[in-house]
Enzyme design. Structure first.
Site, PDB file in Angstrom:
ATOM      1  N   CYS A 116      34.145   4.123 -43.825  1.00 12.48           N
ATOM      2  CA  CYS A 116      33.213   4.540 -42.696  1.00 12.48           C
ATOM      3  C   CYS A 116      33.312   5.830 -42.258  1.00 12.48           C
ATOM      4  O   CYS A 116      32.178   6.296 -41.505  1.00 12.48           O
ATOM      5  CB  CYS A 116      33.396   3.493 -41.455  1.00 12.48           C
ATOM      6  SG  CYS A 116      33.166   1.762 -41.898  1.00 12.48           S
ATOM      7  N   HIS A 256      30.266   6.246 -35.106  1.00  8.05           N
ATOM      8  CA  HIS A 256      29.950   5.348 -36.209  1.00  8.05           C
ATOM      9  C   HIS A 256      29.605   3.842 -35.536  1.00  8.05           C
ATOM     10  O   HIS A 256      30.335   3.604 -34.687  1.00  8.05           O
ATOM     11  CB  HIS A 256      31.170   5.135 -37.049  1.00  8.05           C
ATOM     12  CG  HIS A 256      31.221   4.301 -37.859  1.00  8.05           C
ATOM     13  ND1 HIS A 256      30.462   3.927 -38.977  1.00  8.05           N
ATOM     14  CD2 HIS A 256      32.232   3.036 -38.078  1.00  8.05           C
ATOM     15  CE1 HIS A 256      30.612   2.868 -39.746  1.00  8.05           C
ATOM     16  NE2 HIS A 256      31.869   2.190 -39.048  1.00  8.05           N
ATOM     17  N   ASN A 286      26.791  -2.319 -39.266  1.00  7.92           N
ATOM     18  CA  ASN A 286      27.511  -1.404 -39.831  1.00  7.92           C
ATOM     19  C   ASN A 286      27.082  -1.174 -41.344  1.00  7.92           C
ATOM     20  O   ASN A 286      27.391  -2.004 -42.019  1.00  7.92           O
ATOM     21  CB  ASN A 286      28.984  -1.927 -39.710  1.00  7.92           C
ATOM     22  CG  ASN A 286      29.955  -0.973 -40.238  1.00  7.92           C
ATOM     23  OD1 ASN A 286      29.863   0.140 -40.895  1.00  7.92           O
ATOM     24  ND2 ASN A 286      31.319  -1.090 -40.130  1.00  7.92           N
TER      25      ASN A 286
HETATM   26  O1  UT7 Z   1      33.872   0.131 -39.533  1.00 12.48           O
HETATM   27  C1  UT7 Z   1      35.154   0.056 -40.045  1.00 12.48           C
HETATM   28  C2  UT7 Z   1      35.924  -0.089 -38.852  1.00 12.48           C
HETATM   29  N1  UT7 Z   1      35.889  -1.659 -38.654  1.00 12.48           N
HETATM   30  C3  UT7 Z   1      35.653  -1.910 -37.265  1.00 12.48           C
HETATM   31  O2  UT7 Z   1      35.816  -1.188 -36.735  1.00 12.48           O
HETATM   32  C4  UT7 Z   1      35.460  -3.429 -36.973  1.00 12.48           C
HETATM   33  C5  UT7 Z   1      36.776  -3.569 -35.809  1.00 12.48           C
HETATM   34  N2  UT7 Z   1      36.746  -4.878 -35.401  1.00 12.48           N
HETATM   35  C6  UT7 Z   1      35.731  -5.696 -34.804  1.00 12.48           C
HETATM   36  O3  UT7 Z   1      34.788  -5.037 -34.417  1.00 12.48           O
HETATM   37  C7  UT7 Z   1      36.033  -7.041 -34.223  1.00 12.48           C
HETATM   38  O4  UT7 Z   1      37.349  -7.288 -34.322  1.00 12.48           O
HETATM   39  C8  UT7 Z   1      35.377  -8.356 -34.744  1.00 12.48           C
HETATM   40  C9  UT7 Z   1      33.820  -8.117 -34.419  1.00 12.48           C
HETATM   41  C10 UT7 Z   1      35.371  -7.897 -36.375  1.00 12.48           C
HETATM   42  C11 UT7 Z   1      35.615  -9.389 -34.583  1.00 12.48           C
HETATM   43  O5  UT7 Z   1      35.542  -9.459 -32.945  1.00 12.48           O
HETATM   44  P1  UT7 Z   1      36.992 -10.029 -32.024  1.00 12.48           P
HETATM   45  O6  UT7 Z   1      36.494 -10.132 -30.709  1.00 12.48           O
HETATM   46  O7  UT7 Z   1      38.105  -9.239 -32.318  1.00 12.48           O
HETATM   47  O8  UT7 Z   1      37.064 -11.744 -32.518  1.00 12.48           O
HETATM   48  P2  UT7 Z   1      38.416 -12.257 -33.424  1.00 12.48           P
HETATM   49  O9  UT7 Z   1      38.500 -11.805 -34.741  1.00 12.48           O
HETATM   50  O10 UT7 Z   1      39.549 -12.000 -32.431  1.00 12.48           O
HETATM   51  O11 UT7 Z   1      37.907 -13.699 -33.125  1.00 12.48           O
HETATM   52  C12 UT7 Z   1      37.769 -14.517 -32.024  1.00 12.48           C
HETATM   53  C13 UT7 Z   1      37.354 -15.940 -32.304  1.00 12.48           C
HETATM   54  C14 UT7 Z   1      37.982 -16.583 -33.743  1.00 12.48           C
HETATM   55  O12 UT7 Z   1      38.027 -18.018 -33.167  1.00 12.48           O
HETATM   56  P3  UT7 Z   1      39.354 -18.625 -32.523  1.00 12.48           P
HETATM   57  O13 UT7 Z   1      40.609 -18.163 -33.336  1.00 12.48           O
HETATM   58  O14 UT7 Z   1      39.412 -17.803 -31.228  1.00 12.48           O
HETATM   59  O15 UT7 Z   1      39.134 -20.080 -32.453  1.00 12.48           O
HETATM   60  C15 UT7 Z   1      37.110 -16.293 -34.658  1.00 12.48           C
HETATM   61  O16 UT7 Z   1      37.564 -17.442 -35.755  1.00 12.48           O
HETATM   62  O17 UT7 Z   1      35.942 -15.724 -32.840  1.00 12.48           O
HETATM   63  C16 UT7 Z   1      35.885 -16.459 -34.060  1.00 12.48           C
HETATM   64  N3  UT7 Z   1      34.931 -15.678 -34.892  1.00 12.48           N
HETATM   65  C17 UT7 Z   1      33.788 -16.228 -34.905  1.00 12.48           C
HETATM   66  N4  UT7 Z   1      32.760 -16.991 -34.158  1.00 12.48           N
HETATM   67  C18 UT7 Z   1      31.364 -17.230 -34.154  1.00 12.48           C
HETATM   68  C19 UT7 Z   1      34.966 -14.603 -35.704  1.00 12.48           C
HETATM   69  N5  UT7 Z   1      33.788 -14.567 -36.306  1.00 12.48           N
HETATM   70  C20 UT7 Z   1      32.806 -15.359 -35.682  1.00 12.48           C
HETATM   71  C21 UT7 Z   1      31.451 -15.427 -35.837  1.00 12.48           C
HETATM   72  N6  UT7 Z   1      30.762 -16.365 -35.077  1.00 12.48           N
HETATM   73  N7  UT7 Z   1      30.534 -14.468 -36.690  1.00 12.48           N
END
Ligand code: UT7
Length: 329
Positions: A116, A256, A286
């Protein structure tokens, strides 16, 4: 001796016509528009559809548009660097394929992989060739067909990515505009959190790797989020400090576009208001190497000569960096 700088003298972006909305994703995986919007800020993303079409085809659209709008002929281009993590093929470099498709015959072409941060790393690399007088007309293109490495059964990743390309023309100038300063960093220890498991020399493609879905983006969202928030803000703040720039001096931050919350945290750290931040993540998601040029392209008409712009990126590797740019037209 007068210092030669590399100025951006034109910019062009391109996105494929098909729009994949959060509503459509709701029919594909267990997710909601509300979750995606609040956690990422993304409402829709563009996807390249069509048999046999790849990253080079998107890049070609941006490069052809760039040549036309800057009045540059294909023969004049001396170097083309393509930043991508989704090359058409493992080899040859997509840059070579782009040059061939556009009719650029006299240029050196190669790819650069910094995930990225790819566009930013390529911009800095290209600017050195211009500053040293090696090349006078250089194209940097950031292009990624992220849909080709996205698992559309994984809600953790499939909501995040989109396809796009963006290209800039770099030329020498003795004016006080162009790439003024840059700061690039990387840390390979971060690879455990963000990578593609198979298809490289360690684990070549096989039936097993396909069955195990190892040809898709693997991302541990939370650790990547933590690093991205800290590192992107760190470099953006550092480049301002070491050049004695305050938030009032900055016309725009161009971050980004990975997550709205990361963008907001970076802006807060720099002390810049939302109106000073280029944000289009809602419509494109992204797009990896495409995000920064797509922003500059969409804001081009608002930019004025001499505007101070801070570019900032974070991505797989880990890689991260920041560039202080003075807009040249
Ligand atoms: O560009 C290159 C670098 N990449 C980045 O900068 C990405 C950095 N990371 C992020 O932007 C975030 O971590 C994400 C957007 C990928 C995820 O957001 P988060 O707030 O960190 O969510 P999480 O991974 O902690 O997941 C929270 C909950 C989980 O459920 P439980 O375990 O709490 O029951 C996930 O299973 O949200 C769930 N979840 C979803 N729910 C509905 C994960 N994806 C989804 C989804 N829809 N699409």
């Amino acid at each position: 001796m007068t210092k030669i700088r590399a100025k951006i003298s034109g910019i062009q972006g391109w996105v494929p016509p098909y729009i994949l909305t959060n509503k459509e994703l709701e029919t594909m995986v267990e997710t909601t528009d509300e979750w995606i919007m609040t956690r990422t800020g993304i409402r829709e993303r563009h996807i390249l559809k069509g048999e046999g079409l790849g990253t080079s085809d998107m890049a070609v659209e941006a490069v052809k548009g760039l040549l036309a709008k800057t009045g540059t002929t294909a023969d004049e281009v001396e170097l083309l660097i393509c930043a991508t993590v989704t090359p058409d093929m493992v080899f040859p470099a997509t840059a070579n394929i782009i040059c061939d498709k556009v009719g650029i015959k006299n240029a050196v072409g190669y790819d650069l992989n910094a995930a990225c941060s790819g566009f930013l790393f390529a911009l800095v690399t290209a600017s050195k060739f211009v500053e040293t007088g090696t090349f006078k007309k250089v194209i940097v293109v950031g292009a990624d067909k992220m849909s080709s490495i996205t698992d559309y059964t994984s809600r953790e990743t499939c909501v995040l990515f989109g396809d796009a390309s963006g290209a800039v023309l770099l030329e020498p100038t003795t004016e006080e505009v162009g790439v003024m300063d840059s700061l690039l960093q990387s840390d390979g220890a971060g690879r455990v959190h963000l990578h593609m498991k198979a298809g490289g020399s360690v684990k070549p493609s096989s039936h097993d790797t396909v069955d195990a879905k190892e040809h898709f983006v693997y991302q541990e969202g939370q650790p990547v989020f933590k690093f991205a928030v800290t590192k992107m803000a760190d470099v953006a703040a550092e480049i301002m400090e070491r050049n004695n720039l305050t938030s009032e001096d900055i016309s725009y931050l161009v971050p980004h576009q990975a997550n709205m919350r990361i963008i907001e945290a970076t802006a807060r750290r720099m002390g810049v208001g939302k109106e000073q931040v280029m944000i289009n993540i809602e419509r494109y998601g992204n797009t990896t190497s495409g995000t920064i040029p797509l922003c500059l392209w969409e804001w081009e008409n608002k930019l004025k000569k001499g505007d101070n712009i801070i570019l900032a990126a974070f991505g797989g590797g880990f890689t991260w960096g920041s560039v202080w740019l003075k807009w040249a037209y």
